[in-house]
Enzyme design. Structure first.
Site: not given
Ligand code: PMT
Length: 403
Positions: A209-212
Protein backbone atom coordinates in the site's frame (compact mmCIF):
# COMPACT_ATOMS: atom_id res chain seq x y z
CA UNK A 1 -15.95 31.18 8.44
CA UNK A 2 -19.00 33.07 9.79
CA UNK A 3 -18.23 36.49 8.26
CA UNK A 4 -21.09 38.93 8.95
CA UNK A 5 -23.38 36.15 10.19
CA UNK A 6 -25.70 36.84 13.12
CA UNK A 7 -25.38 34.04 15.68
CA UNK A 8 -27.68 33.67 18.68
CA UNK A 9 -26.07 31.66 21.43
CA UNK A 10 -28.56 30.07 23.84
CA UNK A 11 -26.83 29.26 27.11
CA UNK A 12 -28.49 26.92 29.63
CA UNK A 13 -27.80 25.74 33.17
CA UNK A 14 -24.64 23.64 33.22
CA UNK A 15 -21.28 23.71 34.94
CA UNK A 16 -19.92 24.26 31.42
CA UNK A 17 -21.88 27.55 31.05
CA UNK A 18 -18.70 29.58 31.66
CA UNK A 19 -17.21 28.00 28.52
CA UNK A 20 -20.00 29.61 26.49
CA UNK A 21 -18.17 32.92 27.03
CA UNK A 22 -15.09 31.43 25.30
CA UNK A 23 -17.33 30.05 22.57
CA UNK A 24 -18.89 33.51 22.02
CA UNK A 25 -15.38 34.94 21.65
CA UNK A 26 -14.29 32.19 19.22
CA UNK A 27 -17.42 32.74 17.11
CA UNK A 28 -16.63 36.47 16.98
CA UNK A 29 -13.07 35.65 15.91
CA UNK A 30 -14.56 33.54 13.11
CA UNK A 31 -16.36 36.68 11.87
CA UNK A 32 -19.78 36.37 13.54
CA UNK A 33 -21.80 38.97 15.38
CA UNK A 34 -23.02 37.18 18.52
CA UNK A 35 -26.03 37.81 20.78
CA UNK A 36 -26.88 35.70 23.82
CA UNK A 37 -30.10 34.33 25.31
CA UNK A 38 -29.59 33.10 28.85
CA UNK A 39 -31.94 30.65 30.62
CA UNK A 40 -32.70 31.10 34.32
CA UNK A 41 -30.56 28.00 34.98
CA UNK A 42 -27.59 29.49 33.13
CA UNK A 43 -27.89 32.69 35.17
CA UNK A 44 -27.06 30.56 38.26
CA UNK A 45 -23.64 29.84 36.75
CA UNK A 46 -22.74 32.97 34.70
CA UNK A 47 -24.03 36.51 34.61
CA UNK A 48 -25.70 38.34 31.76
CA UNK A 49 -23.14 41.14 32.31
CA UNK A 50 -20.29 38.83 31.22
CA UNK A 51 -21.97 38.14 27.88
CA UNK A 52 -23.14 41.74 27.42
CA UNK A 53 -19.55 42.93 27.87
CA UNK A 54 -18.18 40.29 25.48
CA UNK A 55 -20.79 40.73 22.75
CA UNK A 56 -21.38 44.46 23.24
CA UNK A 57 -25.10 43.74 22.91
CA UNK A 58 -28.02 43.32 25.31
CA UNK A 59 -28.52 39.79 26.65
CA UNK A 60 -32.01 38.30 26.59
CA UNK A 61 -33.02 36.82 29.94
CA UNK A 62 -36.34 36.05 31.63
CA UNK A 63 -35.86 39.29 33.61
CA UNK A 64 -35.42 41.48 30.54
CA UNK A 65 -38.11 39.69 28.47
CA UNK A 66 -41.35 41.61 27.84
CA UNK A 67 -40.00 44.97 28.98
CA UNK A 68 -42.26 47.88 28.11
CA UNK A 69 -39.89 48.96 25.34
CA UNK A 70 -42.27 48.73 22.40
CA UNK A 71 -40.76 45.56 20.91
CA UNK A 72 -41.21 41.83 21.31
CA UNK A 73 -37.69 40.84 22.26
CA UNK A 74 -37.76 37.11 21.42
CA UNK A 75 -39.22 37.77 17.95
CA UNK A 76 -36.77 40.61 17.27
CA UNK A 77 -33.84 38.33 18.24
CA UNK A 78 -35.28 35.34 16.31
CA UNK A 79 -35.67 37.41 13.14
CA UNK A 80 -32.12 38.81 13.49
CA UNK A 81 -30.64 35.27 13.75
CA UNK A 82 -28.78 33.59 10.85
CA UNK A 83 -27.67 30.64 13.02
CA UNK A 84 -28.95 29.51 16.43
CA UNK A 85 -26.57 27.57 18.69
CA UNK A 86 -27.67 26.09 22.03
CA UNK A 87 -24.43 25.61 23.98
CA UNK A 88 -24.19 24.23 26.52
CA UNK A 89 -27.56 22.54 26.08
CA UNK A 90 -28.71 20.86 29.32
CA UNK A 91 -31.03 17.84 29.31
CA UNK A 92 -33.87 20.19 30.27
CA UNK A 93 -33.18 22.63 27.42
CA UNK A 94 -33.00 19.73 24.93
CA UNK A 95 -36.40 18.54 26.21
CA UNK A 96 -37.85 22.05 25.79
CA UNK A 97 -36.47 22.49 22.29
CA UNK A 98 -37.47 18.98 21.15
CA UNK A 99 -41.04 19.54 22.31
CA UNK A 100 -41.52 23.08 21.05
CA UNK A 101 -41.95 24.59 24.52
CA UNK A 102 -41.70 28.38 24.65
CA UNK A 103 -42.10 29.00 28.35
CA UNK A 104 -39.05 31.21 28.81
CA UNK A 105 -37.17 33.83 26.80
CA UNK A 106 -34.50 31.45 25.45
CA UNK A 107 -36.84 28.66 24.29
CA UNK A 108 -39.35 31.16 22.84
CA UNK A 109 -36.55 32.71 20.74
CA UNK A 110 -35.42 29.26 19.57
CA UNK A 111 -38.96 28.27 18.55
CA UNK A 112 -39.47 31.55 16.69
CA UNK A 113 -36.32 31.42 14.57
CA UNK A 114 -36.31 29.86 11.10
CA UNK A 115 -32.49 29.88 10.96
CA UNK A 116 -30.36 26.68 10.96
CA UNK A 117 -29.92 25.29 14.47
CA UNK A 118 -27.13 23.49 16.30
CA UNK A 119 -27.36 21.89 19.76
CA UNK A 120 -24.18 21.24 21.76
CA UNK A 121 -25.19 19.03 24.73
CA UNK A 122 -23.44 19.07 28.11
CA UNK A 123 -24.71 16.97 30.99
CA UNK A 124 -24.06 14.06 33.32
CA UNK A 125 -23.46 10.83 31.45
CA UNK A 126 -26.53 9.09 32.95
CA UNK A 127 -28.72 12.04 31.94
CA UNK A 128 -27.23 11.90 28.41
CA UNK A 129 -27.85 8.16 28.14
CA UNK A 130 -31.39 8.35 29.56
CA UNK A 131 -33.96 7.11 27.03
CA UNK A 132 -35.86 10.41 27.31
CA UNK A 133 -32.77 12.47 26.36
CA UNK A 134 -31.97 10.13 23.49
CA UNK A 135 -35.59 10.44 22.30
CA UNK A 136 -35.26 14.23 22.46
CA UNK A 137 -31.95 14.09 20.56
CA UNK A 138 -33.59 11.96 17.87
CA UNK A 139 -36.56 14.33 17.66
CA UNK A 140 -34.25 17.34 17.25
CA UNK A 141 -32.33 15.54 14.48
CA UNK A 142 -35.64 14.66 12.75
CA UNK A 143 -36.58 18.36 12.96
CA UNK A 144 -33.38 19.20 11.02
CA UNK A 145 -31.39 20.37 14.05
CA UNK A 146 -27.68 19.45 14.07
CA UNK A 147 -26.89 17.82 17.42
CA UNK A 148 -23.15 17.55 18.12
CA UNK A 149 -21.92 14.49 20.02
CA UNK A 150 -20.68 15.35 23.53
CA UNK A 151 -17.14 14.41 24.47
CA UNK A 152 -16.23 11.48 26.71
CA UNK A 153 -14.00 12.18 29.70
CA UNK A 154 -13.89 13.30 33.32
CA UNK A 155 -17.19 14.86 34.40
CA UNK A 156 -17.78 17.48 37.12
CA UNK A 157 -19.25 14.66 39.26
CA UNK A 158 -15.78 13.10 39.56
CA UNK A 159 -16.21 10.09 37.30
CA UNK A 160 -15.71 9.59 33.58
CA UNK A 161 -18.37 9.21 30.92
CA UNK A 162 -19.93 10.73 27.83
CA UNK A 163 -21.61 14.10 28.26
CA UNK A 164 -18.74 16.60 28.51
CA UNK A 165 -19.11 19.90 26.70
CA UNK A 166 -16.90 19.99 23.60
CA UNK A 167 -14.05 22.53 23.67
CA UNK A 168 -15.11 25.87 22.10
CA UNK A 169 -12.55 25.61 19.26
CA UNK A 170 -13.82 22.12 18.45
CA UNK A 171 -17.43 23.38 18.41
CA UNK A 172 -16.52 26.16 15.96
CA UNK A 173 -14.64 23.67 13.74
CA UNK A 174 -17.50 21.14 13.77
CA UNK A 175 -20.13 23.78 12.98
CA UNK A 176 -17.90 25.13 10.20
CA UNK A 177 -17.78 21.65 8.71
CA UNK A 178 -21.57 21.53 8.52
CA UNK A 179 -21.19 23.99 5.62
CA UNK A 180 -24.36 25.82 6.59
CA UNK A 181 -23.64 28.92 4.52
CA UNK A 182 -21.99 27.35 1.48
CA UNK A 183 -23.68 28.31 -1.85
CA UNK A 184 -25.48 25.26 -3.30
CA UNK A 185 -23.53 25.28 -6.57
CA UNK A 186 -23.75 21.49 -6.98
CA UNK A 187 -27.43 21.03 -6.10
CA UNK A 188 -28.90 18.25 -8.22
CA UNK A 189 -25.46 16.93 -9.28
CA UNK A 190 -24.04 13.50 -8.51
CA UNK A 191 -20.34 13.55 -7.67
CA UNK A 192 -18.12 10.49 -7.17
CA UNK A 193 -14.99 10.97 -5.05
CA UNK A 194 -12.29 8.37 -4.41
CA UNK A 195 -9.99 8.42 -1.37
CA UNK A 196 -7.25 6.54 0.46
CA UNK A 197 -4.48 4.20 -0.58
CA UNK A 198 -5.41 0.96 -2.36
CA UNK A 199 -4.14 -2.32 -0.91
CA UNK A 200 -2.71 -5.01 -3.17
CA UNK A 201 -2.68 -8.38 -1.41
CA UNK A 202 0.30 -10.76 -1.49
CA UNK A 203 -1.38 -13.35 0.70
CA UNK A 204 -4.23 -13.42 3.28
CA UNK A 205 -2.26 -11.34 5.83
CA UNK A 206 0.05 -9.08 3.75
CA UNK A 207 -0.47 -6.30 1.25
CA UNK A 208 1.36 -3.51 -0.60
CA UNK A 209 0.00 0.00 0.00
CA UNK A 210 1.08 3.64 0.33
CA UNK A 211 0.95 6.53 2.81
CA UNK A 212 -2.44 7.96 1.83
CA UNK A 213 -4.60 8.74 4.88
CA UNK A 214 -7.71 9.53 2.83
CA UNK A 215 -7.89 13.06 4.29
CA UNK A 216 -7.72 14.83 0.91
CA UNK A 217 -10.47 12.70 -0.64
CA UNK A 218 -12.72 12.89 2.44
CA UNK A 219 -12.31 16.69 2.43
CA UNK A 220 -13.36 16.78 -1.26
CA UNK A 221 -16.40 14.57 -0.52
CA UNK A 222 -17.38 16.86 2.38
CA UNK A 223 -16.97 20.02 0.28
CA UNK A 224 -19.05 18.52 -2.54
CA UNK A 225 -21.79 17.54 -0.08
CA UNK A 226 -21.75 21.01 1.47
CA UNK A 227 -22.18 22.49 -2.03
CA UNK A 228 -25.40 20.46 -2.34
CA UNK A 229 -24.19 17.46 -4.38
CA UNK A 230 -25.36 13.90 -4.00
CA UNK A 231 -21.96 12.35 -3.15
CA UNK A 232 -20.64 8.80 -3.41
CA UNK A 233 -17.31 8.33 -1.65
CA UNK A 234 -15.43 5.23 -2.80
CA UNK A 235 -12.78 4.68 -0.19
CA UNK A 236 -9.85 2.41 0.50
CA UNK A 237 -9.41 1.59 4.23
CA UNK A 238 -8.74 4.71 6.35
CA UNK A 239 -9.03 5.71 10.01
CA UNK A 240 -11.46 8.54 9.20
CA UNK A 241 -15.16 8.71 10.05
CA UNK A 242 -17.61 8.86 7.18
CA UNK A 243 -18.58 12.41 6.18
CA UNK A 244 -22.22 13.20 7.04
CA UNK A 245 -24.76 12.77 4.27
CA UNK A 246 -22.41 10.93 1.91
CA UNK A 247 -22.88 7.41 0.50
CA UNK A 248 -19.73 5.45 1.36
CA UNK A 249 -18.53 2.50 -0.74
CA UNK A 250 -15.60 0.68 0.89
CA UNK A 251 -13.06 -1.00 -1.41
CA UNK A 252 -9.62 -2.50 -0.92
CA UNK A 253 -7.69 -3.10 -4.14
CA UNK A 254 -7.24 -1.19 -7.41
CA UNK A 255 -9.35 -3.85 -9.11
CA UNK A 256 -12.20 -3.22 -6.60
CA UNK A 257 -11.81 0.54 -7.11
CA UNK A 258 -11.92 0.21 -10.89
CA UNK A 259 -15.09 -1.86 -10.70
CA UNK A 260 -16.75 0.52 -8.21
CA UNK A 261 -15.88 3.64 -10.26
CA UNK A 262 -16.63 2.29 -13.73
CA UNK A 263 -20.03 0.85 -12.72
CA UNK A 264 -21.15 4.18 -11.18
CA UNK A 265 -19.52 6.74 -13.50
CA UNK A 266 -22.23 6.59 -16.23
CA UNK A 267 -24.79 7.99 -13.70
CA UNK A 268 -22.44 10.69 -12.34
CA UNK A 269 -21.93 14.31 -13.33
CA UNK A 270 -18.38 14.51 -11.98
CA UNK A 271 -15.60 12.23 -10.76
CA UNK A 272 -12.74 13.38 -8.50
CA UNK A 273 -9.96 10.77 -8.15
CA UNK A 274 -8.05 11.69 -4.99
CA UNK A 275 -7.25 8.05 -4.15
CA UNK A 276 -3.60 7.02 -4.23
CA UNK A 277 -3.89 4.08 -6.58
CA UNK A 278 -1.29 1.32 -6.86
CA UNK A 279 0.32 1.20 -10.30
CA UNK A 280 1.37 -2.44 -9.82
CA UNK A 281 -0.12 -5.46 -8.07
CA UNK A 282 1.29 -8.93 -7.31
CA UNK A 283 0.94 -11.19 -10.32
CA UNK A 284 -0.11 -14.05 -8.05
CA UNK A 285 -1.97 -13.75 -4.74
CA UNK A 286 -1.10 -16.69 -2.47
CA UNK A 287 -4.09 -18.55 -0.96
CA UNK A 288 -2.16 -19.28 2.23
CA UNK A 289 0.31 -17.17 4.22
CA UNK A 290 3.68 -17.15 2.41
CA UNK A 291 6.19 -19.09 4.55
CA UNK A 292 9.86 -18.39 4.99
CA UNK A 293 11.93 -21.47 4.15
CA UNK A 294 15.40 -22.47 5.36
CA UNK A 295 16.81 -22.89 1.85
CA UNK A 296 15.70 -19.43 0.57
CA UNK A 297 17.48 -16.18 1.54
CA UNK A 298 15.43 -14.09 -0.84
CA UNK A 299 11.87 -13.92 -2.03
CA UNK A 300 11.14 -12.53 -5.48
CA UNK A 301 7.79 -10.85 -5.90
CA UNK A 302 6.57 -10.38 -9.46
CA UNK A 303 4.25 -7.44 -10.07
CA UNK A 304 1.98 -6.63 -12.97
CA UNK A 305 0.41 -3.32 -13.99
CA UNK A 306 -2.96 -2.37 -12.49
CA UNK A 307 -5.73 -0.97 -14.69
CA UNK A 308 -5.44 2.81 -15.16
CA UNK A 309 -8.91 3.75 -13.96
CA UNK A 310 -8.97 7.33 -15.22
CA UNK A 311 -7.82 6.18 -18.68
CA UNK A 312 -10.68 3.66 -18.75
CA UNK A 313 -13.10 6.36 -17.57
CA UNK A 314 -11.93 8.57 -20.47
CA UNK A 315 -13.18 5.96 -22.95
CA UNK A 316 -16.77 6.15 -21.63
CA UNK A 317 -16.86 9.84 -20.64
CA UNK A 318 -19.71 11.92 -22.10
CA UNK A 319 -19.08 15.57 -23.09
CA UNK A 320 -21.10 16.97 -20.17
CA UNK A 321 -19.23 14.93 -17.53
CA UNK A 322 -16.31 16.41 -15.59
CA UNK A 323 -13.29 14.35 -14.52
CA UNK A 324 -10.65 15.53 -12.09
CA UNK A 325 -7.41 13.80 -11.17
CA UNK A 326 -4.68 14.44 -8.64
CA UNK A 327 -1.02 13.99 -9.53
CA UNK A 328 1.32 12.90 -6.75
CA UNK A 329 4.73 14.05 -7.95
CA UNK A 330 8.19 14.21 -6.46
CA UNK A 331 9.73 16.18 -9.34
CA UNK A 332 8.72 18.26 -12.41
CA UNK A 333 5.29 18.88 -10.93
CA UNK A 334 3.87 20.95 -13.77
CA UNK A 335 5.29 18.97 -16.70
CA UNK A 336 4.29 15.59 -15.24
CA UNK A 337 0.92 16.96 -14.11
CA UNK A 338 0.08 18.39 -17.55
CA UNK A 339 1.02 15.05 -19.16
CA UNK A 340 -1.34 13.15 -16.82
CA UNK A 341 -4.15 15.65 -17.52
CA UNK A 342 -3.70 15.09 -21.25
CA UNK A 343 -3.19 11.28 -21.11
CA UNK A 344 -6.31 10.79 -18.95
CA UNK A 345 -8.48 13.37 -20.81
CA UNK A 346 -9.16 15.30 -17.60
CA UNK A 347 -10.91 18.65 -17.23
CA UNK A 348 -8.84 19.55 -14.19
CA UNK A 349 -5.81 18.19 -12.40
CA UNK A 350 -4.55 19.05 -8.90
CA UNK A 351 -0.80 18.45 -8.78
CA UNK A 352 0.79 18.09 -5.35
CA UNK A 353 4.44 17.72 -4.44
CA UNK A 354 4.58 14.56 -2.31
CA UNK A 355 8.32 14.86 -1.70
CA UNK A 356 7.52 17.53 0.93
CA UNK A 357 6.75 16.30 4.45
CA UNK A 358 4.51 19.29 5.33
CA UNK A 359 1.95 18.70 2.53
CA UNK A 360 0.62 15.86 0.37
CA UNK A 361 0.31 12.49 2.08
CA UNK A 362 -1.06 12.15 5.57
CA UNK A 363 -1.02 15.67 7.09
CA UNK A 364 -3.90 18.12 7.44
CA UNK A 365 -2.44 20.62 4.92
CA UNK A 366 -1.74 20.60 1.23
CA UNK A 367 -0.68 22.89 -1.56
CA UNK A 368 -1.73 22.14 -5.12
CA UNK A 369 -1.31 23.60 -8.56
CA UNK A 370 -4.56 23.41 -10.48
CA UNK A 371 -3.93 22.65 -14.15
CA UNK A 372 -6.86 23.30 -16.48
CA UNK A 373 -7.46 21.53 -19.80
CA UNK A 374 -6.53 24.76 -21.66
CA UNK A 375 -3.13 24.77 -19.94
CA UNK A 376 -3.90 27.58 -17.46
CA UNK A 377 -2.35 26.90 -14.06
CA UNK A 378 -3.08 28.32 -10.61
CA UNK A 379 -1.11 27.53 -7.46
CA UNK A 380 -2.91 27.63 -4.09
CA UNK A 381 -1.12 28.72 -0.92
CA UNK A 382 -0.23 25.98 1.55
CA UNK A 383 -3.44 25.63 3.56
CA UNK A 384 -5.82 23.07 5.07
CA UNK A 385 -7.09 20.19 2.95
CA UNK A 386 -10.58 21.50 3.78
CA UNK A 387 -9.88 24.80 1.98
CA UNK A 388 -8.07 23.10 -0.93
CA UNK A 389 -11.12 20.82 -1.32
CA UNK A 390 -13.50 23.80 -1.32
CA UNK A 391 -11.40 25.54 -4.00
CA UNK A 392 -11.43 22.34 -6.09
CA UNK A 393 -15.21 21.97 -5.73
CA UNK A 394 -15.71 25.63 -6.80
CA UNK A 395 -13.81 24.77 -9.98
CA UNK A 396 -15.84 21.60 -10.55
CA UNK A 397 -19.06 23.66 -10.22
CA UNK A 398 -17.75 26.21 -12.74
CA UNK A 399 -16.77 23.45 -15.18
CA UNK A 400 -20.18 21.78 -14.90
CA UNK A 401 -21.91 25.13 -15.41
CA UNK A 402 -20.01 25.79 -18.64
CA UNK A 403 -20.35 22.32 -20.22
O1 PMT B 1 -4.90 10.78 1.40
P1 PMT B 1 -3.99 11.87 1.91
O2 PMT B 1 -3.06 11.40 2.98
O3 PMT B 1 -4.78 13.10 2.30
O4 PMT B 1 -3.02 12.30 0.70
C1 PMT B 1 -3.54 12.95 -0.42
C2 PMT B 1 -2.89 12.45 -1.72
C3 PMT B 1 -1.42 12.86 -1.74
C4 PMT B 1 -3.00 10.93 -1.83
C5 PMT B 1 -3.70 13.13 -2.88
O5 PMT B 1 -3.57 14.52 -2.78
C6 PMT B 1 -3.18 12.66 -4.25
O6 PMT B 1 -2.23 13.18 -4.80
N1 PMT B 1 -3.85 11.63 -4.83
C7 PMT B 1 -3.47 10.99 -6.11
C8 PMT B 1 -2.40 9.98 -5.85
C9 PMT B 1 -2.01 9.24 -7.14
O7 PMT B 1 -2.32 8.09 -7.27
O8 PMT B 1 -1.41 10.02 -8.04
P2 PMT B 1 -0.82 9.48 -9.46
O9 PMT B 1 -0.05 10.64 -9.94
O10 PMT B 1 -0.14 8.18 -9.27
O11 PMT B 1 -2.12 9.25 -10.34
C10 PMT B 1 -2.71 10.28 -11.13
C11 PMT B 1 -4.22 10.15 -11.12
O12 PMT B 1 -4.61 8.92 -11.72
C12 PMT B 1 -4.82 10.14 -9.73
O13 PMT B 1 -6.01 10.89 -9.75
C13 PMT B 1 -5.11 8.67 -9.47
O14 PMT B 1 -6.23 8.50 -8.59
C14 PMT B 1 -5.39 8.12 -10.86
N2 PMT B 1 -4.97 6.74 -11.08
C15 PMT B 1 -3.73 6.30 -10.75
C16 PMT B 1 -3.36 4.98 -11.01
C17 PMT B 1 -4.29 4.11 -11.58
N3 PMT B 1 -3.99 2.84 -11.81
N4 PMT B 1 -5.51 4.57 -11.92
C18 PMT B 1 -5.85 5.86 -11.72
O15 PMT B 1 -6.97 6.29 -12.05
Amino acid sequence: MFEDKHITLTVSGSVAAYKAALLARDLQRAGAEVRVALTAGAAQFVTAETFAALTKAPVLTDETWWRANGQIDHIELADWTDLAIAAPASANLMAQLANGLADDAASATWLATAAPKVVVPAMNTHMWQAPATQRNRQQLVSDGVHVLTPATGQLAEGYAGQGRFLEPAEIVAQIGQLGLFVPQTLAGKHVIVTAGGTRERLDPVRFLTNDSSGKMGYAVATAARQAGADVTLITAPTKLSSPAGVTVVPIESTTDLAQAVLSRFPQADALVMAAAVADFQPEVVADQKIKKTTDNDEFILKLKKTPDILKEVATIKRPKQVTVGFAAETQNLLVNGAKKLHDKSLDLLAANDVSRSDIGFNGDDNQVTFIMADGVTDQTPKTSKTLIAQALIDRVAQLLATK
